[in-house]
Write an enzyme that holds these catalytic residues in place. Structure first.
Site, mmCIF file in Angstrom:
data_model
loop_
_atom_site.group_PDB
_atom_site.id
_atom_site.type_symbol
_atom_site.label_atom_id
_atom_site.label_comp_id
_atom_site.label_asym_id
_atom_site.label_seq_id
_atom_site.Cartn_x
_atom_site.Cartn_y
_atom_site.Cartn_z
ATOM 1 N N ASN A 1 -12.716 2.978 -5.844
ATOM 2 C CA ASN A 1 -11.291 3.340 -5.829
ATOM 3 C C ASN A 1 -10.874 3.881 -4.473
ATOM 4 O OD1 ASN A 1 -11.499 2.638 -8.472
ATOM 5 N ND2 ASN A 1 -11.504 4.734 -9.253
ATOM 6 N N HIS B 1 -14.439 0.988 -0.783
ATOM 7 C CA HIS B 1 -13.318 0.120 -0.404
ATOM 8 C C HIS B 1 -12.230 0.839 0.382
ATOM 9 C CE1 HIS B 1 -14.561 -2.744 -3.925
ATOM 10 N NE2 HIS B 1 -15.310 -2.881 -2.854
ATOM 11 N N SER C 1 -15.084 -3.729 -13.840
ATOM 12 C CA SER C 1 -15.434 -5.027 -14.433
ATOM 13 C C SER C 1 -16.583 -5.703 -13.686
ATOM 14 C CB SER C 1 -14.214 -5.943 -14.413
ATOM 15 O OG SER C 1 -13.878 -6.233 -13.064
ATOM 16 N N TYR D 1 0.824 -1.212 0.000
ATOM 17 C CA TYR D 1 0.000 0.000 0.000
ATOM 18 C C TYR D 1 0.863 1.269 0.000
ATOM 19 C CZ TYR D 1 -4.133 -2.825 0.281
ATOM 20 O OH TYR D 1 -5.131 -3.722 -0.031
ATOM 21 N N GLY E 1 -15.771 2.275 -15.804
ATOM 22 C CA GLY E 1 -14.493 1.620 -15.553
ATOM 23 C C GLY E 1 -14.456 0.605 -14.431
HETATM 24 P P1 OAD Z 1 -10.951 -4.199 -12.757
HETATM 25 O O1 OAD Z 1 -9.487 -4.221 -13.082
HETATM 26 O O2 OAD Z 1 -11.603 -5.466 -12.406
HETATM 27 O O3 OAD Z 1 -11.749 -3.564 -13.978
HETATM 28 C C1 OAD Z 1 -11.320 -2.380 -14.607
HETATM 29 C C2 OAD Z 1 -12.319 -1.985 -15.663
HETATM 30 O O4 OAD Z 1 -11.901 -0.751 -16.222
HETATM 31 C C3 OAD Z 1 -12.458 -2.986 -16.817
HETATM 32 O O5 OAD Z 1 -13.823 -3.214 -17.122
HETATM 33 C C4 OAD Z 1 -11.742 -2.287 -17.985
HETATM 34 O O6 OAD Z 1 -12.318 -2.624 -19.245
HETATM 35 C C5 OAD Z 1 -11.989 -0.828 -17.642
HETATM 36 N N1 OAD Z 1 -11.001 0.119 -18.161
HETATM 37 C C6 OAD Z 1 -9.689 -0.064 -18.446
HETATM 38 N N2 OAD Z 1 -9.120 1.075 -18.904
HETATM 39 C C7 OAD Z 1 -10.116 2.009 -18.904
HETATM 40 C C8 OAD Z 1 -10.178 3.405 -19.264
HETATM 41 N N3 OAD Z 1 -9.109 4.080 -19.688
HETATM 42 N N4 OAD Z 1 -11.369 4.021 -19.127
HETATM 43 C C9 OAD Z 1 -12.480 3.368 -18.687
HETATM 44 N N5 OAD Z 1 -12.458 2.070 -18.338
HETATM 45 C C10 OAD Z 1 -11.316 1.407 -18.444
HETATM 46 O O7 OAD Z 1 -11.115 -3.101 -11.595
HETATM 47 P P2 OAD Z 1 -12.378 -2.747 -10.671
HETATM 48 O O8 OAD Z 1 -13.650 -3.177 -11.298
HETATM 49 O O9 OAD Z 1 -12.215 -1.333 -10.283
HETATM 50 O O10 OAD Z 1 -11.018 -3.919 -4.528
HETATM 51 O O11 OAD Z 1 -12.083 -3.647 -9.435
HETATM 52 C C11 OAD Z 1 -12.987 -3.655 -8.352
HETATM 53 C C12 OAD Z 1 -12.271 -3.951 -7.077
HETATM 54 O O12 OAD Z 1 -11.426 -5.098 -7.245
HETATM 55 C C13 OAD Z 1 -11.306 -2.878 -6.632
HETATM 56 O O13 OAD Z 1 -11.949 -1.818 -5.936
HETATM 57 C C14 OAD Z 1 -10.361 -3.618 -5.760
HETATM 58 C C15 OAD Z 1 -10.151 -4.840 -6.614
HETATM 59 O O14 OAD Z 1 -9.769 -5.985 -5.980
HETATM 60 C C16 OAD Z 1 -10.295 -4.135 -3.410
HETATM 61 O O15 OAD Z 1 -9.087 -4.080 -3.375
HETATM 62 C C17 OAD Z 1 -11.145 -4.444 -2.220
#
Ligand code: OAD
Length: 230
Positions: free
Chosen positions: A91, A108, A176, A57, A174
């Site tokens: 985020n 989170h 998944s 971190y 943004g």
């Molecule tokens: P992911 O890495 O799972 O998903 C990222 C998403 O952003 C994907 O759908 C990509 O297609 C999209 N993406 C990539 N580049 C982009 C851009 N320039 N503009 C828009 N979208 C873009 O990340 P999260 O869904 O944020 O939790 O993950 C959720 C949680 O999983 C996080 O908060 C974290 C992680 O483990 C904890 O640590 C508790």
């Protein structure tokens, strides 16, 4: 009499900060490709090897301090001129706040804060980028990152669900939608609300849910949407 402002609720994930140079979690160069969740983001990891967790971190905190909000963060702040805007983010960065958004809920946690391992209500800002073993709360207990780890409850979830239910317009940017309970928030959107998703990967959303898909990066997608909305 003034017209009642429409409410926009925005759920953001790491994709919105990608163009600020912050890694997403899954897929190419994702953080979870380099690090195992079990090693750095669970209560068990903290008990087993707190130094490794702190190091993980600290490194991310340093990167986030050096990053700046991008045009997508700024566009969301801009929407406040015409709408009531509530940001709910997965985020742990503070780029929405630094862009000027006035209502930001962190599902989170927040990487620039620490909290007591004795009393989770004792939360402190971290000066600089480093949190170390030996840094303690006012009760003398070790401080940990103010992050919701896997296996821990999401304390702001009910409030977030309530806010999503108030949306006239719901925007997902943004994420998944791999991580629950956050991903379940899309089901709290009321039926008559309009729904929009901005993500280069259009496949993240079930087509039966009625989202308009803007299959672009956050900056380009938000520029388009801002023009339509204001
Ligand atoms: P992911 O890495 O799972 O998903 C990222 C998403 O952003 C994907 O759908 C990509 O297609 C999209 N993406 C990539 N580049 C982009 C851009 N320039 N503009 C828009 N979208 C873009 O990340 P999260 O869904 O944020 O939790 O993950 C959720 C949680 O999983 C996080 O908060 C974290 C992680 O483990 C904890 O640590 C508790």
């Amino acid at each position: 009499m003034q017209n009642k402002l429409k409410t926009i609720v925005v759920l953001t994930g790491s994709g919105i900060s990608a163009e600020s140079g912050i890694n997403t979690f899954r897929k190419s160069n994702g953080l979870w490709e380099e690090h195992r969740i079990e090693d750095v983001a669970t209560p068990e990891a903290w008990h087993r090897n707190p130094n490794l967790v702190l190091e993980f971190y600290n490194k991310r905190r340093k990167q986030i301090i050096e990053a700046i909000p991008n045009a997508a963060h700024l566009a969301l702040a801009e929407l406040e001129k015409k709408y009531k805007v509530v940001i709910i983010t997965q985020n742990v960065d503070d780029l929405h706040e630094r862009a000027g958004s006035s209502s930001v809920m962190h599902l989170h946690g927040e990487i620039k804060k620490s909290r007591s391992t004795f009393d989770s209500n004792l939360v402190y800002p971290i000066e600089g980028w480093e949190l170390k073993l030996g840094d303690t709360c006012e009760m003398g207990s070790q401080l940990r990152p103010h992050i919701v780890w896997f296996g821990e409850a999401v304390p702001t979830y009910s409030e977030a669900e309530h806010r999503v239910g108030q949306a006239d317009i719901f925007i997902l940017i943004g994420s998944s939608l791999n991580v629950y309970p956050a991903a379940g928030l899309i089901h709290a959107v009321k039926e008559q609300a309009s729904r929009i998703v901005i993500d280069p990967d259009a496949n993240i959303i079930d087509p039966t849910l009625g989202f308009r898909i803007i299959a672009e990066n956050a900056v380009a997608g938000m520029a388009k949407l801002l023009q339509e909305l204001v």
